[in-house]
Scaffold this active site. Structure first.
Site, PDB file in Angstrom:
ATOM      1  N   VAL A 186      71.316  33.148  77.069  1.00 43.70           N
ATOM      2  CA  VAL A 186      72.713  33.494  76.802  1.00 43.70           C
ATOM      3  C   VAL A 186      73.433  32.498  75.887  1.00 43.70           C
ATOM      4  O   VAL A 186      74.497  32.811  75.366  1.00 43.70           O
ATOM      5  CB  VAL A 186      73.478  33.630  78.142  1.00 43.70           C
ATOM      6  CG1 VAL A 186      73.789  32.255  78.737  1.00 43.70           C
ATOM      7  CG2 VAL A 186      74.744  34.465  77.987  1.00 43.70           C
ATOM      8  N   TYR A 187      72.872  31.323  75.668  1.00 46.17           N
ATOM      9  CA  TYR A 187      73.552  30.347  74.821  1.00 46.17           C
ATOM     10  C   TYR A 187      73.705  30.896  73.410  1.00 46.17           C
ATOM     11  O   TYR A 187      72.716  31.118  72.701  1.00 46.17           O
ATOM     12  CB  TYR A 187      72.803  29.023  74.792  1.00 46.17           C
ATOM     13  CG  TYR A 187      72.796  28.267  76.100  1.00 46.17           C
ATOM     14  CD1 TYR A 187      73.715  28.549  77.114  1.00 46.17           C
ATOM     15  CD2 TYR A 187      71.867  27.264  76.338  1.00 46.17           C
ATOM     16  CE1 TYR A 187      73.697  27.859  78.314  1.00 46.17           C
ATOM     17  CE2 TYR A 187      71.850  26.556  77.535  1.00 46.17           C
ATOM     18  CZ  TYR A 187      72.767  26.859  78.521  1.00 46.17           C
ATOM     19  OH  TYR A 187      72.748  26.180  79.712  1.00 46.17           O
TER      20      TYR A 187
END
Length: 330
Positions: free
Chosen positions: A62-63
C-alpha cells in the site's frame, strides 16, 4: 554494521532496517505519503545504506499504492545486490482497490493475489518476510494463517510476520498455526518509541517468550523524537498520517521529547541518535525500521549502534512517560 538472527530463525539481518515507505511516487494523489522520494531522489540514500552494511529493507503493497515496492525492486537491481544476502519484507492488508469488492484485507483470496502483485512490482521471485499489516477482523484467523502458510510453502516467502496487533490476538494466531502444523509468525512489527511504550506491557514480553524478532515501526515517532518540540519541517507540513497517530497525546508527549532534547545535548549527541540508542539497548529489539529521507538520517541511525546508555541516562529518558491509550490499530 551489526547483524543478528531474525528471531528464532537462522536468517541474518542488519540491526538497522531501511524503511522503504520513504520512497515512491510523491503527491497525495498517489498515497498517504506525499513527501515520498522518487527513484532519483532516493538513490544517494539507498547507496549510503548499503555502503554502511544495511541488508534489510521493509516496504508494503500500500505504500504509495505500490510504487514503493517498484522503487525498492529498482534499487536492488540498480545496485546489483546479491539476492541471497539481502532481506526484503513487504506487507498485505490495507485496500489497494478502495471501495471495490475484495479490494483489501487478509482473506485467502486477497493474500494469494497480493503476494503475486508485490512480487511483480518488486521484480523478485520471493520475499523474505511477508507480513499482515493489520489484523483483518472480517476474516477468520484460521483462514489468514493457512493462506500465509501456503505462501511460504509455495516458495513466495521465507517467513511470515505480523504488525500492530494485540498480544492476545498474536498468541491465538500462533496457537492456531501450531495446532495445524502451519507456519508461525517469525516477527512482530509494532509501534514503539520513547513517546509510545505501551507494547512493553504485554506484547514485547510475549515476543521474548516466543523468541520472535521485533522490528519497530516509527522508532522516532514520525520525527517527533528527532528534533525539538514544535519544529516544523517540509515533511511535517504535509504529513497527514502522523497527526492521526500522535496528535491526541501531545500534552503528555512534549515532556518526553523535551527531556530527550536535554539528555542528548548533555551527551553531545543528536536527538535521533539518543532515541535510537535507547531502543537498540532494549534486549527484545531486533532492528528498528528507520524511515530515512536523507543521507544524514541513515548515518545517524548507524552511529547509534555504538552508543551504550548508562542506567541514569535510561531512567532520565523514561521518567516523563505516562500510560497511553493503545494507538496505531487503524
Amino acid at each position: 554494521m551489526q547483524y543478528v538472527k531474525f528471531g528464532h530463525t537462522g536468517m541474518d539481518v542488519s540491526r538497522i532496517c531501511l524503511g522503504m515507505m520513504s520512497f515512491g511516487k510523491p503527491g497525495s494523489e498517489n498515497g498517504l505519503f506525499p513527501w515520498a522520494k522518487t527513484f532519483d531522489e532516493g538513490k544517494d540514500i539507498f547507496r549510503r545504506a548499503i555502503d554502511l552494511g544495511i541488508n534489510y529493507f521493509d516496504t508494503a503493497n500500500v505504500y504509495q499504492m505500490g510504487s514503493s515496492e517498484e522503487i525498492t525492486g529498482r534499487f536492488i537491481r540498480e545496485f546489483g545486490l546479491n539476492r541471497d544476502e539481502i532481506v526484503v519484507a513487504t506487507k498485505v492488508h490495507f485496500p489497494m482497490r478502495p471501495d471495490r469488492p475484495n479490494g483489501g484485507g487478509s482473506s485467502r483470496k486477497n493474500i494469494l493475489a497480493e503476494i503475486d502483485h508485490s512480487l511483480r512490482r518488486l521484480q523478485l521471485d520471493y520475499v523474505d518476510v511477508y507480513q499482515i499489516h493489520r489484523l483483518d477482523h472480517e476474516t477468520p484467523m484460521e483462514e489468514i494463517m493457512e493462506a500465509l502458510h501456503d505462501v511460504v510453502k509455495s516458495g513466495k516467502a521465507r517467513y511470515i510476520g505480523a504488525s500492530t496487533i494485540f498480544a492476545w490476538q498474536l498468541e491465538r494466531m500462533q496457537n492456531i498455526a501450531e495446532r495445524h502444523g502451519w507456519t508461525k509468525f517469525a516477527s512482530l512489527q509494532p509501534q514503539y518509541n520513547l513517546i509510545y511504550r505501551e507494547e512493553e506491557r504485554e506484547i514485547l514480553p510475549l515476543c521474548r517468550d516466543r523468541k520472535m524478532a521485533v522490528v519497530p515501526w516509527s522508532p522516532l515517532a514520525g520525527g517527533r523524537c528527532s528534533r525539538p518540540w514544535g519544529t516544523q519541517t517540509e515533511r511535517s507540513k504535509i504529513d497527514g498520517v502522523s497527526p492521526m497517530v500522535w496528535q491526541s497525546t501531545e500534552a503528555v508527549d512534549k515532556p518526553v521529547v523535551d527531556t530527550l532534547e536535554r539528555v542528548a545535548k548533555e551527551r553531545g549527541r543528536s536527538m535521533a541518535q539518543e532515541a535510537l540508542a535507547w531502543m537498540l539497548n532494549k534486549p527484545e529489539i531486533t532492528a528498528p525500521i528507520v524511515g530515512a529521507t536523507s543521507v544524514k538520517h541513515i548515518e545517524e541511525a548507524v552511529a547509534a549502534l555504538d552508543i551504550r546508555l548508562d542506567e541514569d541516562e535510561v531512567k532520565a529518558l523514561e521518567a516523563p512517560y505516562v500510560p497511553h491509550v493503545k494507538t496505531g490499530m487503524f
